[in-house]
Design a protein around this motif. Sequence first.
Motif, PDB file in Angstrom:
ATOM      1  N   PHE A 229      53.343  65.352  13.989  1.00 51.89           N
ATOM      2  CA  PHE A 229      52.070  65.234  13.255  1.00 51.89           C
ATOM      3  C   PHE A 229      51.575  66.560  12.685  1.00 51.89           C
ATOM      4  CE2 PHE A 229      52.073  61.420  15.883  1.00 51.89           C
ATOM      5  CZ  PHE A 229      51.756  60.464  14.923  1.00 51.89           C
ATOM      6  N   GLU A 230      52.305  67.634  12.999  1.00 59.12           N
ATOM      7  CA  GLU A 230      51.855  68.938  12.509  1.00 59.12           C
ATOM      8  C   GLU A 230      51.940  68.973  10.981  1.00 59.12           C
ATOM      9  OE1 GLU A 230      50.633  71.696  15.057  1.00 59.12           O
ATOM     10  OE2 GLU A 230      52.732  72.369  15.182  1.00 59.12           O
ATOM     11  N   GLN A 231      52.929  68.279  10.437  1.00 64.05           N
ATOM     12  CA  GLN A 231      53.125  68.269   8.989  1.00 64.05           C
ATOM     13  C   GLN A 231      53.071  66.812   8.545  1.00 64.05           C
ATOM     14  OE1 GLN A 231      55.506  71.140   7.557  1.00 64.05           O
ATOM     15  NE2 GLN A 231      55.382  72.323   9.432  1.00 64.05           N
ATOM     16  N   ARG A 232      51.891  66.262   8.547  1.00 67.40           N
ATOM     17  CA  ARG A 232      51.665  64.822   8.348  1.00 67.40           C
ATOM     18  C   ARG A 232      52.291  64.255   7.086  1.00 67.40           C
ATOM     19  NH1 ARG A 232      47.888  61.624  11.287  1.00 67.40           N
ATOM     20  NH2 ARG A 232      48.286  59.903   9.901  1.00 67.40           N
ATOM     21  N   ARG A 233      52.256  65.029   6.001  1.00 64.48           N
ATOM     22  CA  ARG A 233      52.726  64.479   4.728  1.00 64.48           C
ATOM     23  C   ARG A 233      54.245  64.427   4.665  1.00 64.48           C
ATOM     24  NH1 ARG A 233      48.821  65.127   0.337  1.00 64.48           N
ATOM     25  NH2 ARG A 233      46.811  65.258   1.350  1.00 64.48           N
ATOM     26  N   LYS A 234      54.891  65.111   5.593  1.00 61.46           N
ATOM     27  CA  LYS A 234      56.352  65.169   5.557  1.00 61.46           C
ATOM     28  C   LYS A 234      56.967  63.974   6.265  1.00 61.46           C
ATOM     29  CE  LYS A 234      56.953  70.081   5.062  1.00 61.46           C
ATOM     30  NZ  LYS A 234      57.696  71.248   5.501  1.00 61.46           N
ATOM     31  N   THR A 235      58.228  63.721   5.971  1.00 68.29           N
ATOM     32  CA  THR A 235      58.943  62.689   6.741  1.00 68.29           C
ATOM     33  C   THR A 235      59.119  63.227   8.164  1.00 68.29           C
ATOM     34  OG1 THR A 235      61.071  63.634   6.197  1.00 68.29           O
ATOM     35  CG2 THR A 235      60.234  61.877   4.729  1.00 68.29           C
ATOM     36  N   LEU A 236      59.402  62.311   9.082  1.00 68.03           N
ATOM     37  CA  LEU A 236      59.559  62.713  10.483  1.00 68.03           C
ATOM     38  C   LEU A 236      60.681  63.748  10.620  1.00 68.03           C
ATOM     39  CD1 LEU A 236      58.741  62.254  13.450  1.00 68.03           C
ATOM     40  CD2 LEU A 236      60.372  60.355  13.521  1.00 68.03           C
ATOM     41  N   SER A 237      61.799  63.539   9.891  1.00 71.15           N
ATOM     42  CA  SER A 237      62.917  64.475  10.066  1.00 71.15           C
ATOM     43  C   SER A 237      62.529  65.872   9.583  1.00 71.15           C
ATOM     44  CB  SER A 237      64.188  63.965   9.380  1.00 71.15           C
ATOM     45  OG  SER A 237      63.980  63.910   8.005  1.00 71.15           O
ATOM     46  N   ASN A 238      61.772  65.959   8.491  1.00 65.44           N
ATOM     47  CA  ASN A 238      61.325  67.287   8.025  1.00 65.44           C
ATOM     48  C   ASN A 238      60.343  67.909   9.004  1.00 65.44           C
ATOM     49  OD1 ASN A 238      62.759  67.732   5.668  1.00 65.44           O
ATOM     50  ND2 ASN A 238      61.368  66.484   4.458  1.00 65.44           N
ATOM     51  N   ALA A 239      59.419  67.080   9.500  1.00 64.76           N
ATOM     52  CA  ALA A 239      58.409  67.603  10.432  1.00 64.76           C
ATOM     53  C   ALA A 239      59.094  68.090  11.716  1.00 64.76           C
ATOM     54  CB  ALA A 239      57.387  66.517  10.747  1.00 64.76           C
ATOM     55  N   LEU A 240      60.034  67.298  12.214  1.00 63.80           N
ATOM     56  CA  LEU A 240      60.702  67.693  13.468  1.00 63.80           C
ATOM     57  C   LEU A 240      61.568  68.931  13.255  1.00 63.80           C
ATOM     58  CD1 LEU A 240      61.782  64.291  15.110  1.00 63.80           C
ATOM     59  CD2 LEU A 240      59.783  65.690  15.615  1.00 63.80           C
ATOM     60  N   SER A 241      62.182  69.050  12.070  1.00 64.37           N
ATOM     61  CA  SER A 241      63.053  70.218  11.914  1.00 64.37           C
ATOM     62  C   SER A 241      62.222  71.499  11.862  1.00 64.37           C
ATOM     63  CB  SER A 241      64.016  70.076  10.734  1.00 64.37           C
ATOM     64  OG  SER A 241      63.299  70.008   9.558  1.00 64.37           O
ATOM     65  N   ALA A 242      60.944  71.380  11.451  1.00 58.38           N
ATOM     66  CA  ALA A 242      60.078  72.566  11.517  1.00 58.38           C
ATOM     67  C   ALA A 242      59.704  72.881  12.969  1.00 58.38           C
ATOM     68  CB  ALA A 242      58.818  72.330  10.694  1.00 58.38           C
ATOM     69  N   GLY A 243      59.684  71.870  13.807  1.00 58.54           N
ATOM     70  CA  GLY A 243      59.255  72.079  15.198  1.00 58.54           C
ATOM     71  C   GLY A 243      60.388  72.293  16.188  1.00 58.54           C
ATOM     72  N   PHE A 244      61.621  71.948  15.787  1.00 58.18           N
ATOM     73  CA  PHE A 244      62.767  72.105  16.703  1.00 58.18           C
ATOM     74  C   PHE A 244      63.860  72.936  16.036  1.00 58.18           C
ATOM     75  CE2 PHE A 244      60.715  68.401  18.522  1.00 58.18           C
ATOM     76  CZ  PHE A 244      60.819  68.641  19.879  1.00 58.18           C
ATOM     77  N   SER A 245      63.718  74.250  16.136  1.00 56.45           N
ATOM     78  CA  SER A 245      64.714  75.117  15.490  1.00 56.45           C
ATOM     79  C   SER A 245      66.057  75.048  16.220  1.00 56.45           C
ATOM     80  CB  SER A 245      64.192  76.553  15.452  1.00 56.45           C
ATOM     81  OG  SER A 245      63.834  76.945  16.754  1.00 56.45           O
ATOM     82  N   GLU A 246      66.078  74.467  17.427  1.00 56.67           N
ATOM     83  CA  GLU A 246      67.327  74.369  18.194  1.00 56.67           C
ATOM     84  C   GLU A 246      68.312  73.400  17.545  1.00 56.67           C
ATOM     85  OE1 GLU A 246      64.213  73.699  19.248  1.00 56.67           O
ATOM     86  OE2 GLU A 246      64.071  73.780  21.427  1.00 56.67           O
ATOM     87  N   LEU A 247      67.791  72.471  16.707  1.00 56.75           N
ATOM     88  CA  LEU A 247      68.656  71.438  16.128  1.00 56.75           C
ATOM     89  C   LEU A 247      68.577  71.502  14.602  1.00 56.75           C
ATOM     90  CD1 LEU A 247      67.629  68.448  18.455  1.00 56.75           C
ATOM     91  CD2 LEU A 247      69.716  69.825  18.630  1.00 56.75           C
ATOM     92  N   SER A 248      69.670  71.095  13.948  1.00 59.57           N
ATOM     93  CA  SER A 248      69.639  71.088  12.483  1.00 59.57           C
ATOM     94  C   SER A 248      68.910  69.843  11.990  1.00 59.57           C
ATOM     95  CB  SER A 248      71.076  71.086  11.940  1.00 59.57           C
ATOM     96  OG  SER A 248      71.672  69.834  12.235  1.00 59.57           O
ATOM     97  N   LYS A 249      68.533  69.870  10.725  1.00 64.39           N
ATOM     98  CA  LYS A 249      67.842  68.708  10.154  1.00 64.39           C
ATOM     99  C   LYS A 249      68.761  67.485  10.194  1.00 64.39           C
ATOM    100  CE  LYS A 249      65.562  66.779   6.304  1.00 64.39           C
ATOM    101  NZ  LYS A 249      65.553  66.659   4.876  1.00 64.39           N
TER     102      LYS A 249
END
Length: 290
Positions: A229-249
């Motif tokens: 929810f940090e980047q509400r306008r983004k798709t979930l995969s984009n939002a999660l990739s901003a929050g989980f640098s351990e994994l690729s998009k």
Amino acid sequence: MNLCDIREIKQIMNMFHLNFRKELGQNFLTDRCVVEDIADGCCDDRRSTILEIGPGIGTLSWALAERYDKVVALEIDKGLIPVLSFTMGEYRNFSVVNEDVMKADLGALLAEDFARGSVSVCANLPYYITTPILMKLLESGLPFDNITIMIQSEVADRLCARAGKSEYGAITAVLAYYGQAEALFTVPADRFVPAPKVNSTVVRIRLYKERPYHPKDEALMFRTIKAAFEQRRKTLSNALSAGFSELSKEQLTDIIVACGHRADIRGEKLSIADFVALSDAIGEAIQSKK
Ligand code: SAM
């Protein structure tokens, strides 16, 4: 004494040389029916202890003390403590502690009450600090039966939103992990003195005794919700990739699809059960990389 009568409220404030403190969210209720409805609806068990946050001059406190075995109140404003001795003096089952709820050790304060039976929370919350107080109550791990709070209607809409609705956000998903929220009724702004700018809604949260959700890693689940929810306008995969640098998009998109969602889904479509499954899968992927 009628603590819902605006003239009496003002007289009491004058008598104790007090002003309404806006910075402490001091908007006192003036509608006796609303007071009685909140007190009636906040708990099914009359033998309960009620924790009241911000009793003010006692507007809701007397109605709680008449219905429940015990009322323990926390009031931050020192100036209101003698007022409460005056307005609530006849209720031997009422006590007030002059403390900031955010600093209070609720477990210690209510230890005897939890040992004795059920404890619920009931409050007309100060607007400036609604979410932090609610999060403190939820995260305390204390076994409250119900939390009944009067809050801004806009916040109430968020707490009670269903997945997929525009009001659905991180707080909705987090709250759904702890219990079930229900909006009881709305109270117009003119039922308070001084009147706030917005209407209020009374929300009752029934906390789960046995939580139906069992994430493998609770902290990771909260992190997943926050990232989604940090980047509400983004798709979930984009939002999660901003929050989980351990994994690729790509990895995150594969996880989302493996969990049964479309690759372009947005976070607000996911229920708390979906977030639990998603965070478990993210946790496994992070572990397998180590
Ligand atoms: N219960 C009264 C009523 O319904 O009319 C007063 C409600 S008024 C909206 C909020 C009350 O919370 C005020 O009495 C205020 O001083 C108190 N308060 C504000 N911040 C607080 C805090 N951090 N801890 C405890 N009480 C607080």
